[in-house]
Write a protein that holds these residues in place. Structure first.
Motif, PDB file in Angstrom:
ATOM      1  N   TYR A  56     -15.752 -76.829  -5.091  1.00 45.56           N
ATOM      2  CA  TYR A  56     -15.975 -78.147  -5.681  1.00 45.56           C
ATOM      3  C   TYR A  56     -15.239 -78.345  -7.005  1.00 45.56           C
ATOM      4  O   TYR A  56     -15.086 -79.478  -7.463  1.00 45.56           O
ATOM      5  N   ALA A  57     -14.780 -77.275  -7.633  1.00 42.39           N
ATOM      6  CA  ALA A  57     -14.024 -77.410  -8.877  1.00 42.39           C
ATOM      7  C   ALA A  57     -12.591 -77.858  -8.615  1.00 42.39           C
ATOM      8  O   ALA A  57     -12.009 -78.596  -9.419  1.00 42.39           O
ATOM      9  N   ILE A  58     -12.033 -77.441  -7.498  1.00 44.58           N
ATOM     10  CA  ILE A  58     -10.649 -77.796  -7.188  1.00 44.58           C
ATOM     11  C   ILE A  58     -10.465 -79.319  -7.087  1.00 44.58           C
ATOM     12  O   ILE A  58      -9.539 -79.860  -7.707  1.00 44.58           O
ATOM     13  N   PRO A  59     -11.308 -80.068  -6.352  1.00 41.69           N
ATOM     14  CA  PRO A  59     -11.142 -81.525  -6.341  1.00 41.69           C
ATOM     15  C   PRO A  59     -11.318 -82.158  -7.722  1.00 41.69           C
ATOM     16  O   PRO A  59     -10.621 -83.124  -8.054  1.00 41.69           O
ATOM     17  N   ALA A 117     -11.751 -89.494  -4.818  1.00 40.35           N
ATOM     18  CA  ALA A 117     -12.942 -88.643  -4.933  1.00 40.35           C
ATOM     19  C   ALA A 117     -13.628 -88.475  -3.580  1.00 40.35           C
ATOM     20  O   ALA A 117     -14.042 -87.365  -3.219  1.00 40.35           O
ATOM     21  N   VAL A 118     -13.734 -89.557  -2.822  1.00 48.45           N
ATOM     22  CA  VAL A 118     -14.368 -89.468  -1.498  1.00 48.45           C
ATOM     23  C   VAL A 118     -13.564 -88.542  -0.593  1.00 48.45           C
ATOM     24  O   VAL A 118     -14.131 -87.673   0.093  1.00 48.45           O
ATOM     25  N   LEU A 119     -12.248 -88.692  -0.593  1.00 49.16           N
ATOM     26  CA  LEU A 119     -11.413 -87.831   0.247  1.00 49.16           C
ATOM     27  C   LEU A 119     -11.494 -86.367  -0.187  1.00 49.16           C
ATOM     28  O   LEU A 119     -11.707 -85.478   0.642  1.00 49.16           O
ATOM     29  N   LEU A 120     -11.333 -86.111  -1.475  1.00 46.28           N
ATOM     30  CA  LEU A 120     -11.295 -84.728  -1.945  1.00 46.28           C
ATOM     31  C   LEU A 120     -12.656 -84.040  -1.873  1.00 46.28           C
ATOM     32  O   LEU A 120     -12.757 -82.910  -1.391  1.00 46.28           O
ATOM     33  N   PHE A 121     -13.697 -84.724  -2.340  1.00 47.43           N
ATOM     34  CA  PHE A 121     -15.014 -84.085  -2.306  1.00 47.43           C
ATOM     35  C   PHE A 121     -15.594 -84.062  -0.892  1.00 47.43           C
ATOM     36  O   PHE A 121     -16.353 -83.156  -0.547  1.00 47.43           O
ATOM     37  N   GLY A 122     -15.233 -85.041  -0.061  1.00 49.60           N
ATOM     38  CA  GLY A 122     -15.636 -84.993   1.347  1.00 49.60           C
ATOM     39  C   GLY A 122     -15.011 -83.802   2.056  1.00 49.60           C
ATOM     40  O   GLY A 122     -15.671 -83.090   2.823  1.00 49.60           O
ATOM     41  N   ALA A 140     -13.974 -81.080   0.536  1.00 51.83           N
ATOM     42  CA  ALA A 140     -14.613 -79.887  -0.043  1.00 51.83           C
ATOM     43  C   ALA A 140     -15.969 -79.624   0.607  1.00 51.83           C
ATOM     44  O   ALA A 140     -16.313 -78.474   0.892  1.00 51.83           O
ATOM     45  N   LEU A 141     -16.728 -80.680   0.849  1.00 49.62           N
ATOM     46  CA  LEU A 141     -18.029 -80.525   1.500  1.00 49.62           C
ATOM     47  C   LEU A 141     -17.874 -79.939   2.898  1.00 49.62           C
ATOM     48  O   LEU A 141     -18.592 -79.004   3.276  1.00 49.62           O
ATOM     49  N   ILE A 142     -16.931 -80.463   3.666  1.00 43.49           N
ATOM     50  CA  ILE A 142     -16.735 -79.966   5.033  1.00 43.49           C
ATOM     51  C   ILE A 142     -16.236 -78.519   5.005  1.00 43.49           C
ATOM     52  O   ILE A 142     -16.678 -77.683   5.802  1.00 43.49           O
ATOM     53  N   ILE A 143     -15.332 -78.196   4.077  1.00 40.68           N
ATOM     54  CA  ILE A 143     -14.863 -76.812   3.965  1.00 40.68           C
ATOM     55  C   ILE A 143     -16.019 -75.890   3.567  1.00 40.68           C
ATOM     56  O   ILE A 143     -16.145 -74.779   4.090  1.00 40.68           O
ATOM     57  N   ASP A 144     -16.880 -76.348   2.677  1.00 33.54           N
ATOM     58  CA  ASP A 144     -18.048 -75.557   2.289  1.00 33.54           C
ATOM     59  C   ASP A 144     -18.941 -75.311   3.506  1.00 33.54           C
ATOM     60  O   ASP A 144     -19.416 -74.188   3.721  1.00 33.54           O
ATOM     61  N   ILE A 204     -10.419 -69.872   8.682  1.00 31.02           N
ATOM     62  CA  ILE A 204      -9.099 -70.167   8.130  1.00 31.02           C
ATOM     63  C   ILE A 204      -8.428 -71.284   8.920  1.00 31.02           C
ATOM     64  O   ILE A 204      -7.863 -72.218   8.335  1.00 31.02           O
ATOM     65  N   LEU A 205      -8.499 -71.217  10.247  1.00 32.28           N
ATOM     66  CA  LEU A 205      -7.858 -72.240  11.083  1.00 32.28           C
ATOM     67  C   LEU A 205      -8.493 -73.614  10.890  1.00 32.28           C
ATOM     68  O   LEU A 205      -7.784 -74.618  10.736  1.00 32.28           O
ATOM     69  N   LEU A 206      -9.811 -73.675  10.891  1.00 30.63           N
ATOM     70  CA  LEU A 206     -10.488 -74.964  10.709  1.00 30.63           C
ATOM     71  C   LEU A 206     -10.249 -75.536   9.318  1.00 30.63           C
ATOM     72  O   LEU A 206      -9.998 -76.732   9.162  1.00 30.63           O
ATOM     73  N   SER A 207     -10.315 -74.692   8.311  1.00 32.16           N
ATOM     74  CA  SER A 207     -10.071 -75.155   6.941  1.00 32.16           C
ATOM     75  C   SER A 207      -8.630 -75.626   6.778  1.00 32.16           C
ATOM     76  O   SER A 207      -8.368 -76.658   6.154  1.00 32.16           O
ATOM     77  N   GLY A 208      -7.690 -74.897   7.347  1.00 31.73           N
ATOM     78  CA  GLY A 208      -6.280 -75.288   7.288  1.00 31.73           C
ATOM     79  C   GLY A 208      -6.026 -76.600   8.002  1.00 31.73           C
ATOM     80  O   GLY A 208      -5.300 -77.467   7.499  1.00 31.73           O
ATOM     81  N   ALA A 209      -6.621 -76.763   9.190  1.00 28.14           N
ATOM     82  CA  ALA A 209      -6.462 -78.021   9.931  1.00 28.14           C
ATOM     83  C   ALA A 209      -7.055 -79.186   9.148  1.00 28.14           C
ATOM     84  O   ALA A 209      -6.472 -80.279   9.091  1.00 28.14           O
ATOM     85  N   LEU A 210      -8.185 -78.963   8.514  1.00 29.92           N
ATOM     86  CA  LEU A 210      -8.819 -80.009   7.708  1.00 29.92           C
ATOM     87  C   LEU A 210      -7.939 -80.387   6.523  1.00 29.92           C
ATOM     88  O   LEU A 210      -7.793 -81.569   6.192  1.00 29.92           O
ATOM     89  N   LEU A 211      -7.324 -79.406   5.875  1.00 28.57           N
ATOM     90  CA  LEU A 211      -6.433 -79.692   4.752  1.00 28.57           C
ATOM     91  C   LEU A 211      -5.196 -80.462   5.197  1.00 28.57           C
ATOM     92  O   LEU A 211      -4.717 -81.357   4.484  1.00 28.57           O
TER      93      LEU A 211
END
Length: 96
Positions: free
Chosen positions: A12-15, A43-48, A50-54, A67-74
């Motif tokens: 959550y610090a990165i966004p 903020a909605v895009l970045l923190f949203g 971050a929430l899904i990655i969390d 790693i694959l899901l987080s990468g695809a989400l990014l």
């Protein structure tokens, strides 16, 4: 090894840091012209994201899938951000 609390804080610090860049740009440079709506959308895009990655990090146990899901989400985040900024796909939401 990082604890779960440290990972969550980092996620959550990165966004927050990323949104601080255009904020400082708006304050110190005239070339930046972000409106409050731009900050809200960012903020909605970045923190949203971050929430899904969390959630992915907490729920998925297999490291490869994490790693694959987080990468695809990014990648999806970057494509949406680029579409809103410059309109690479030509949707009605495209920027200039």
């Amino acid at each position: 090894m990082m604890t779960q609390k440290q990972k969550t804080i980092l996620i959550y610090a990165i966004p927050a840091v990323l949104l601080g860049i255009p904020l400082l740009g708006n304050i110190f440079f005239e070339e930046f012209d972000w409106s409050p709506g731009d900050f809200i959308i960012g903020a909605v895009l970045l923190f949203g994201t971050a929430l899904i990655i969390d959630l992915i990090q907490r729920i998925i146990k297999n490291k490869t899938y994490k790693i694959l899901l987080s990468g695809a989400l990014l990648i999806v985040l970057l494509l949406v951000w680029a579409e809103l900024a410059v309109g690479i796909f030509g949707t009605p939401f495209a920027g200039n």
